[in-house]
Design an enzyme around this catalytic site. Structure first.
Site, PDB file in Angstrom:
ATOM      1  N   SER A  97       0.821  -1.215   0.000  1.00 49.12           N
ATOM      2  CA  SER A  97       0.000   0.000   0.000  1.00 49.12           C
ATOM      3  C   SER A  97       0.856   1.267   0.000  1.00 49.12           C
ATOM      4  O   SER A  97       1.495   1.574  -0.994  1.00 49.12           O
ATOM      5  CB  SER A  97      -0.965  -0.022   1.183  1.00 49.12           C
ATOM      6  OG  SER A  97      -1.835   1.071   1.136  1.00 49.12           O
ATOM      7  N   ASP A 236      -3.879   6.030  -2.831  1.00 46.66           N
ATOM      8  CA  ASP A 236      -2.643   5.405  -2.382  1.00 46.66           C
ATOM      9  C   ASP A 236      -2.231   4.349  -3.411  1.00 46.66           C
ATOM     10  O   ASP A 236      -2.905   4.181  -4.435  1.00 46.66           O
ATOM     11  CB  ASP A 236      -2.794   4.835  -0.965  1.00 46.66           C
ATOM     12  CG  ASP A 236      -3.894   3.792  -0.836  1.00 46.66           C
ATOM     13  OD1 ASP A 236      -4.601   3.542  -1.833  1.00 46.66           O
ATOM     14  OD2 ASP A 236      -4.054   3.225   0.263  1.00 46.66           O
ATOM     15  N   ASP A 238      -2.165   1.037  -3.779  1.00 46.37           N
ATOM     16  CA  ASP A 238      -3.029  -0.074  -4.211  1.00 46.37           C
ATOM     17  C   ASP A 238      -4.481   0.382  -4.351  1.00 46.37           C
ATOM     18  O   ASP A 238      -5.385  -0.430  -4.454  1.00 46.37           O
ATOM     19  CB  ASP A 238      -2.917  -1.268  -3.247  1.00 46.37           C
ATOM     20  CG  ASP A 238      -3.382  -0.948  -1.831  1.00 46.37           C
ATOM     21  OD1 ASP A 238      -3.358   0.229  -1.444  1.00 46.37           O
ATOM     22  OD2 ASP A 238      -3.775  -1.893  -1.106  1.00 46.37           O
ATOM     23  N   ASP A 240      -6.980   1.342  -2.615  1.00 48.97           N
ATOM     24  CA  ASP A 240      -8.178   0.981  -1.843  1.00 48.97           C
ATOM     25  C   ASP A 240      -8.667   2.171  -1.012  1.00 48.97           C
ATOM     26  O   ASP A 240      -9.703   2.091  -0.356  1.00 48.97           O
ATOM     27  CB  ASP A 240      -7.940  -0.252  -0.961  1.00 48.97           C
ATOM     28  CG  ASP A 240      -6.802  -0.078   0.030  1.00 48.97           C
ATOM     29  OD1 ASP A 240      -6.083   0.933  -0.042  1.00 48.97           O
ATOM     30  OD2 ASP A 240      -6.619  -0.957   0.893  1.00 48.97           O
TER      31      ASP A 240
END
Length: 451
Positions: A97, A236, A238, A240
Site C-alpha cells: 500500500s 494510495d 493499491d 483501496d
C-alpha cells in the site's frame, strides 16, 4: 526465520530481510493448508519486488495443491472483486500500500472475500510457515485471468450514466496502479481527466503514494486550480483509499466524505443501514437520518466494519480514514466507487463540491485526527475519562473513549500499532468551542503524560 512481517490485519515488511520469495513460497503453502482453498486469486501492485514475490507465492500455492488464477498488476479491490465475482476459495494481494518503496506485503481473503486477519487464520498461517512441508499428491494449475472488463462493468453499475455531464477531473494515481483503471473507465464517461503522476512506476519518482501526508497533496491541488477542475482525486498505491479535493484545490477531510457518500447512496437505495466509525459521528448521523437510513457505530478497522456490515446487511460503510465499503462489492472497500458516486452527485445537483461540503463543515466543525505520543496510554485515557465523564451526556467505549456533551464531543483511542493516542473533537456549529476544547484536551494529555 524472521516472521515480523505478520501484522494484525495483513503482512508488511522490508524486502528482502522481512519478506522475500523464499518466505512467500512457504506462505503460499501454509495458506492452502490452513484454509483448505482449492482455487485462489493472486494479484500484485506496482512495487519492483512484487512480481518475484508473487511468482514464489503462486509456486507455494500450487505445490500445496491449489489452482492459481493470476490477475496480474492490479489494485487490492480487484482481488476482492475477482474472489467474490468468480466464486473462488480465496485471494491474496501482494502489496505494501503506502509503505516505503523497499517494503512489500500481502492482504489475504477467504471465500466471499472475507478478510483473513490475526483472529481468524493469519496467526495460524504464520505458525505453520515454521514447520516442514510436503508437496500435495497433485500439483495445482496456473492460469491467468482477465478481470478488468468485468470489474469496470461492475463499477459503472453504481452510477446512472444518463445523469452524467462533461466536467474536468484531476486524478493523481501517485505512480501507483489507479491510472490503469482510470484509462479503462475513461472510455465510458463524459469526463475529461487531467492525469497527474499517472504511469505505474515502482521507483516512486514522486514519492510514495500516500495522500494522507500533507506534503503529498500539492500536485493534486495545484492541478485542480490550473485546469479549473470540478474536483481532484488522489489514491494510495493499491488504490483501496481515495482522497478528495474540491474545485478550489482544498483537501477534504475523510469524515465529510463519509456523510456525502452515505447520503448519495441512500438516495439510490431508498434507505438502509450505514456503518460508521466512532471517531467523528454527528455529521454522518444527521445525513443518514435525513436520507431515511439507519446509522450504526462500529469499532474502527476494516475487519470490524466488514463483519458489522454483514451482520446488519448494511448498504454502505465509511471510515474517516478514507476507507469506503459497499455491500454489493462483497462488503469490501473500494477506492473507485466513491469518486464515481461523488462525480454523479455533482452532475445531478449542479452544485460545486465546496458548496456540498462547506455546509457540513459549518454544521459540524471537527479537529481532524491529532496524534500524540504518550508513555502510558491506558493511564492517560483513564484519567481523561474520570475528568470528562462528570456532567457528560453519554460515555461510550465502542472504540476507545467517546464522551458526548450537548454541543461538543470527543473520541480518544489508542493506536493498535504504536504508542500514540488519537484525538478527534467536533462541535455543533461552533468552531471556536471545538478549537477551545481540542486545545484543552491536548494540554491535559501533555500534563498527564509528564506526571
Amino acid at each position: 526465520m524472521d516472521l515480523s512481517c505478520f501484522k494484525a490485519y495483513d503482512l508488511r515488511g522490508r524486502v528482502p530481510d522481512q519478506l522475500n520469495p523464499t518466505l512467500a513460497e512457504k506462505i503460499g503453502r501454509a495458506y492452502v493448508e490452513i484454509t483448505g482453498a482449492k482455487k485462489v486469486i493472486v494479484g500484485y501492485d506496482i512495487r519492483l519486488s512484487s512480481p518475484d514475490i508473487t511468482e514464489a507465492l503462486s509456486s507455494g500455492l500450487m505445490a500445496a495443491g491449489a489452482d492459481v488464477y493470476d490477475i496480474g498488476l492490479c489494485g487490492t479491490e480487484q482481488v476482492y472483486f475477482a474472489t467474490s465475482h468468480y466464486g473462488m476459495d480465496g485471494g491474496i494481494m501482494v502489496t505494501a500500500s503506502h509503505n516505503p518503496k523497499d517494503h512489500n506485503g500481502m492482504k489475504m481473503v477467504g471465500p466471499e472475500s472475507r478478510p483473513i486477519s490475526s483472529d481468524n487464520g493469519l496467526n495460524d498461517i504464520r505458525d505453520r510457515v515454521l514447520e516442514p512441508f510436503a508437496n500435495a499428491p497433485e500439483q495445482g494449475r496456473y492460469e491467468t485471468l482477465e478481470v478488468m472488463s468485468a470489474y469496470v462493468d461492475h463499477l459503472l453499475g453504481y452510477i446512472d450514466a444518463g445523469s452524467l455531464k462533461p466536467m474536468t477531473i484531476v486524478c493523481n494515481a501517485g505512480n501507483g496502479g489507479a491510472g490503469l483503471v482510470i484509462d479503462e473507465l475513461e472510455q465510458h464517461l463524459p469526463f475529461e481527466f487531467v492525469k497527474v503522476h499517472h504511469q505505474p512506476d515502482g521507483h516512486f519518482p514522486n514519492g510514495v503514494p500516500n495522500p494522507i501526508l500533507p506534503e503529498n497533496r500539492t500536485a493534486t491541488a495545484d492541478a485542480v486550480i490550473e485546469h479549473g477542475a470540478a474536483m481532484g482525486i488522489a489514491w494510495d498505491g493499491d488504490y483501496d483509499r481515495c482522497f478528495f479535493f474540491d474545485e478550489n484545490g482544498r483537501f477534504i477531510e475523510g469524515y465529510y466524505v463519509v456523510g456525502l457518500l452515505a447520503d448519495q447512496f441512500l438516495r439510490k437505495t431508498g434507505g438502509g443501514k450505514v456503518i460508521h466509525d466512532p471517531r467523528l459521528t454527528w455529521n454522518t448521523l444527521d445525513l443518514v437520518k435525513a436520507a431515511g437510513g439507519e446509522a450504526i457505530e462500529s469499532k474502527t478497522g476494516h475487519a470490524f466494519i466488514k463483519q458489522r456490515m454483514r451482520d446488519e446487511d448494511a448498504v454502505y460503510g465509511g471510515e474517516m480514514s478514507a476507507h469506503h465499503y459497499f455491500r454489493d462489492f462483497a462488503y469490501c472497500d473500494s477506492g473507485m466507487i466513491p469518486w464515481l458516486l461523488i462525480a454523479e452527485r455533482l452532475c445531478q445537483s449542479g452544485q460545486t463540491l465546496s458548496s456540498l461540503i462547506d455546509a457540513r463543515i459549518e454544521a459540524y466543525p471537527a479537529s481532524g485526527e491529532i496524534n500524540r505520543t504518550i508513555n502510558d496510554p491506558p493511564k492517560v485515557i483513564a484519567a481523561i475519562e474520570a475528568k470528562y465523564s462528570v456532567g457528560a451526556k453519554s460515555v461510550s467505549f465502542v472504540d476507545g473513549l467517546s464522551v458526548e456533551f450537548d454541543n461538543w464531543r470527543f473520541n480518544l483511542r489508542m493506536s493498535n500499532t504504536e504508542p500514540v493516542v488519537r484525538l478527534n473533537v467536533e462541535s455543533r456549529a461552533d468552531k471556536a468551542l471545538m478549537e477551545e476544547k481540542t486545545e484543552e484536551l491536548l494540554q491535559e494529555m501533555d500534563r498527564l503524560n509528564t506526571n
